[in-house]
Write a protein that holds these residues in place. Structure first.
Motif, mmCIF file in Angstrom:
data_model
loop_
_atom_site.group_PDB
_atom_site.id
_atom_site.type_symbol
_atom_site.label_atom_id
_atom_site.label_comp_id
_atom_site.label_asym_id
_atom_site.label_seq_id
_atom_site.Cartn_x
_atom_site.Cartn_y
_atom_site.Cartn_z
ATOM 1 N N HIS A 2 -1.901 0.913 8.646
ATOM 2 C CA HIS A 2 -1.509 2.264 8.749
ATOM 3 C C HIS A 2 -1.941 3.195 7.772
ATOM 4 O O HIS A 2 -1.969 2.753 6.604
ATOM 5 N N THR A 3 -2.120 4.530 7.807
ATOM 6 C CA THR A 3 -2.093 5.503 6.830
ATOM 7 C C THR A 3 -1.110 6.561 7.108
ATOM 8 O O THR A 3 -0.629 6.764 8.181
ATOM 9 N N VAL A 4 -0.456 7.114 6.144
ATOM 10 C CA VAL A 4 0.446 8.327 6.333
ATOM 11 C C VAL A 4 0.138 9.499 5.654
ATOM 12 O O VAL A 4 -0.675 9.486 4.532
ATOM 13 N N THR A 5 0.238 10.590 6.292
ATOM 14 C CA THR A 5 -0.080 12.014 5.773
ATOM 15 C C THR A 5 0.728 12.190 4.668
ATOM 16 O O THR A 5 1.964 12.848 4.776
ATOM 17 N N HIS A 6 0.373 12.158 3.507
ATOM 18 C CA HIS A 6 1.266 12.333 2.252
ATOM 19 C C HIS A 6 0.202 13.101 1.190
ATOM 20 O O HIS A 6 -0.848 12.864 1.315
ATOM 21 N N THR A 7 0.851 13.645 0.174
ATOM 22 C CA THR A 7 -0.155 14.169 -1.018
ATOM 23 C C THR A 7 -0.121 13.380 -2.310
ATOM 24 O O THR A 7 -0.858 14.068 -3.038
ATOM 25 N N ALA A 8 0.518 12.535 -2.342
ATOM 26 C CA ALA A 8 0.429 11.922 -3.760
ATOM 27 C C ALA A 8 0.684 10.101 -3.369
ATOM 28 O O ALA A 8 1.096 9.739 -2.370
ATOM 29 N N THR A 9 0.852 9.417 -4.364
ATOM 30 C CA THR A 9 1.118 8.092 -4.505
ATOM 31 C C THR A 9 2.674 7.849 -3.791
ATOM 32 O O THR A 9 3.272 8.791 -3.923
ATOM 33 N N HIS A 10 2.940 6.630 -3.347
ATOM 34 C CA HIS A 10 4.144 6.436 -3.129
ATOM 35 C C HIS A 10 4.722 5.297 -3.653
ATOM 36 O O HIS A 10 4.216 4.611 -4.139
ATOM 37 N N THR A 11 6.151 5.189 -3.934
ATOM 38 C CA THR A 11 6.761 4.002 -4.744
ATOM 39 C C THR A 11 7.569 3.378 -3.484
ATOM 40 O O THR A 11 8.299 4.134 -2.551
ATOM 41 N N ALA A 12 7.584 2.263 -3.466
ATOM 42 C CA ALA A 12 8.243 1.284 -2.523
ATOM 43 C C ALA A 12 9.110 0.106 -3.177
ATOM 44 O O ALA A 12 8.713 -0.332 -4.288
ATOM 45 N N THR A 13 9.838 -0.335 -2.689
ATOM 46 C CA THR A 13 10.877 -1.449 -2.728
ATOM 47 C C THR A 13 11.319 -2.308 -1.518
ATOM 48 O O THR A 13 11.136 -1.575 -0.406
ATOM 49 N N HIS A 14 11.343 -3.532 -1.608
ATOM 50 C CA HIS A 14 12.138 -4.203 -0.589
ATOM 51 C C HIS A 14 13.006 -5.276 -0.866
ATOM 52 O O HIS A 14 12.753 -5.794 -2.091
ATOM 53 N N ILE A 15 13.846 -5.499 -0.155
ATOM 54 C CA ILE A 15 15.035 -6.583 -0.256
ATOM 55 C C ILE A 15 14.793 -7.538 0.916
ATOM 56 O O ILE A 15 14.527 -7.368 2.201
ATOM 57 N N ALA A 16 14.779 -8.896 0.545
ATOM 58 C CA ALA A 16 14.326 -9.801 1.580
ATOM 59 C C ALA A 16 15.093 -11.031 1.340
ATOM 60 O O ALA A 16 15.428 -11.503 0.148
ATOM 61 N N THR A 17 15.295 -11.859 2.581
ATOM 62 C CA THR A 17 15.578 -12.967 2.061
ATOM 63 C C THR A 17 14.759 -14.314 2.193
ATOM 64 O O THR A 17 14.949 -15.403 2.041
ATOM 65 N N HIS A 18 13.444 -13.853 2.089
ATOM 66 C CA HIS A 18 12.529 -14.910 1.941
ATOM 67 C C HIS A 18 12.348 -15.350 0.520
ATOM 68 O O HIS A 18 12.528 -14.740 -0.489
ATOM 69 N N THR A 19 11.641 -16.520 0.382
ATOM 70 C CA THR A 19 11.472 -16.997 -1.143
ATOM 71 C C THR A 19 10.057 -16.345 -1.600
ATOM 72 O O THR A 19 9.242 -16.169 -0.953
ATOM 73 N N GLY A 20 10.135 -16.356 -3.086
ATOM 74 C CA GLY A 20 8.753 -16.196 -3.496
ATOM 75 C C GLY A 20 8.638 -14.612 -3.638
ATOM 76 O O GLY A 20 9.559 -13.915 -3.447
ATOM 77 N N THR A 21 7.410 -14.177 -3.819
ATOM 78 C CA THR A 21 7.153 -12.649 -3.925
ATOM 79 C C THR A 21 6.572 -12.155 -2.591
ATOM 80 O O THR A 21 6.824 -12.768 -1.728
ATOM 81 N N GLY A 22 6.238 -10.946 -2.726
ATOM 82 C CA GLY A 22 5.691 -10.065 -1.480
ATOM 83 C C GLY A 22 5.551 -8.754 -1.661
ATOM 84 O O GLY A 22 5.943 -8.359 -2.681
ATOM 85 N N GLY A 23 5.145 -8.204 -0.798
ATOM 86 C CA GLY A 23 4.925 -6.700 -1.024
ATOM 87 C C GLY A 23 4.240 -6.073 -0.237
ATOM 88 O O GLY A 23 4.080 -6.182 0.945
ATOM 89 N N ILE A 24 3.359 -5.091 -0.497
ATOM 90 C CA ILE A 24 2.299 -4.266 -0.125
ATOM 91 C C ILE A 24 1.021 -4.804 -0.487
ATOM 92 O O ILE A 24 0.676 -4.940 -1.313
ATOM 93 N N GLN A 25 0.356 -4.917 0.526
ATOM 94 C CA GLN A 25 -1.229 -4.983 0.397
ATOM 95 C C GLN A 25 -1.956 -3.505 0.765
ATOM 96 O O GLN A 25 -1.769 -2.907 1.745
ATOM 97 N N VAL A 26 -3.097 -3.346 -0.309
ATOM 98 C CA VAL A 26 -3.629 -2.156 -0.017
ATOM 99 C C VAL A 26 -5.327 -2.089 -0.148
ATOM 100 O O VAL A 26 -5.747 -3.083 -1.054
ATOM 101 N N GLU A 27 -5.934 -1.847 0.666
ATOM 102 C CA GLU A 27 -7.294 -1.770 0.769
ATOM 103 C C GLU A 27 -8.138 -1.038 -0.094
ATOM 104 O O GLU A 27 -8.127 0.184 -0.090
ATOM 105 N N TYR A 28 -8.345 -1.734 -1.435
ATOM 106 C CA TYR A 28 -9.043 -0.860 -2.471
ATOM 107 C C TYR A 28 -10.590 -0.285 -1.911
ATOM 108 O O TYR A 28 -10.874 0.753 -2.468
ATOM 109 N N ASP A 29 -10.957 -1.422 -1.642
ATOM 110 C CA ASP A 29 -12.516 -1.264 -1.147
ATOM 111 C C ASP A 29 -12.602 -2.105 0.229
ATOM 112 O O ASP A 29 -11.906 -3.063 0.370
ATOM 113 N N PRO A 30 -13.881 -2.017 0.869
ATOM 114 C CA PRO A 30 -14.206 -2.968 1.712
ATOM 115 C C PRO A 30 -14.170 -4.390 1.522
ATOM 116 O O PRO A 30 -13.556 -5.175 2.222
ATOM 117 N N MET A 31 -14.258 -4.802 0.369
ATOM 118 C CA MET A 31 -14.014 -6.327 0.010
ATOM 119 C C MET A 31 -12.958 -6.770 -0.975
ATOM 120 O O MET A 31 -12.896 -7.685 -1.297
#
Length: 81
Positions: A2-31
């Motif tokens: 999804h995309t969000v209508t906003h005017t700048a970068t965003h800052t995110a965090t998450h708390i989870a019970t899963h092991t390892g890392t995780g986060g946000i994936q962003v399409e930098y370019d088509p590849m």
């Protein structure tokens, strides 16, 4: 994805019970997809690019996200994802 209508970068965090890392994936370019680890830490991404939550086993683990973003004011030029 999804995309969000906003005017700048965003800052995110998450708390989870899963092991390892995780986060946000962003399409930098088509590849290229950038991944920012936001588990128990803050990460900054430009949500004006298509983005989504990195895969995790949602049947076995819980995940709660907190996202800060700006929807008004001066527009920050879009830069790297």
């Amino acid at each position: 994805t999804h995309t969000v209508t906003h005017t700048a970068t965003h800052t995110a965090t998450h708390i989870a019970t899963h092991t390892g890392t995780g986060g946000i994936q962003v399409e930098y370019d088509p590849m290229t997809v950038a991944q920012v680890n936001t588990k128990n830490r803050l990460g900054k991404v430009d949500g004006r690019y298509p983005h989504w939550v990195a895969p995790y086993d949602h049947d076995q683990y819980e995940r709660f996200s907190l996202i800060y973003y700006q929807t008004e004011g001066q527009v920050t030029p879009q830069g790297p994802a």
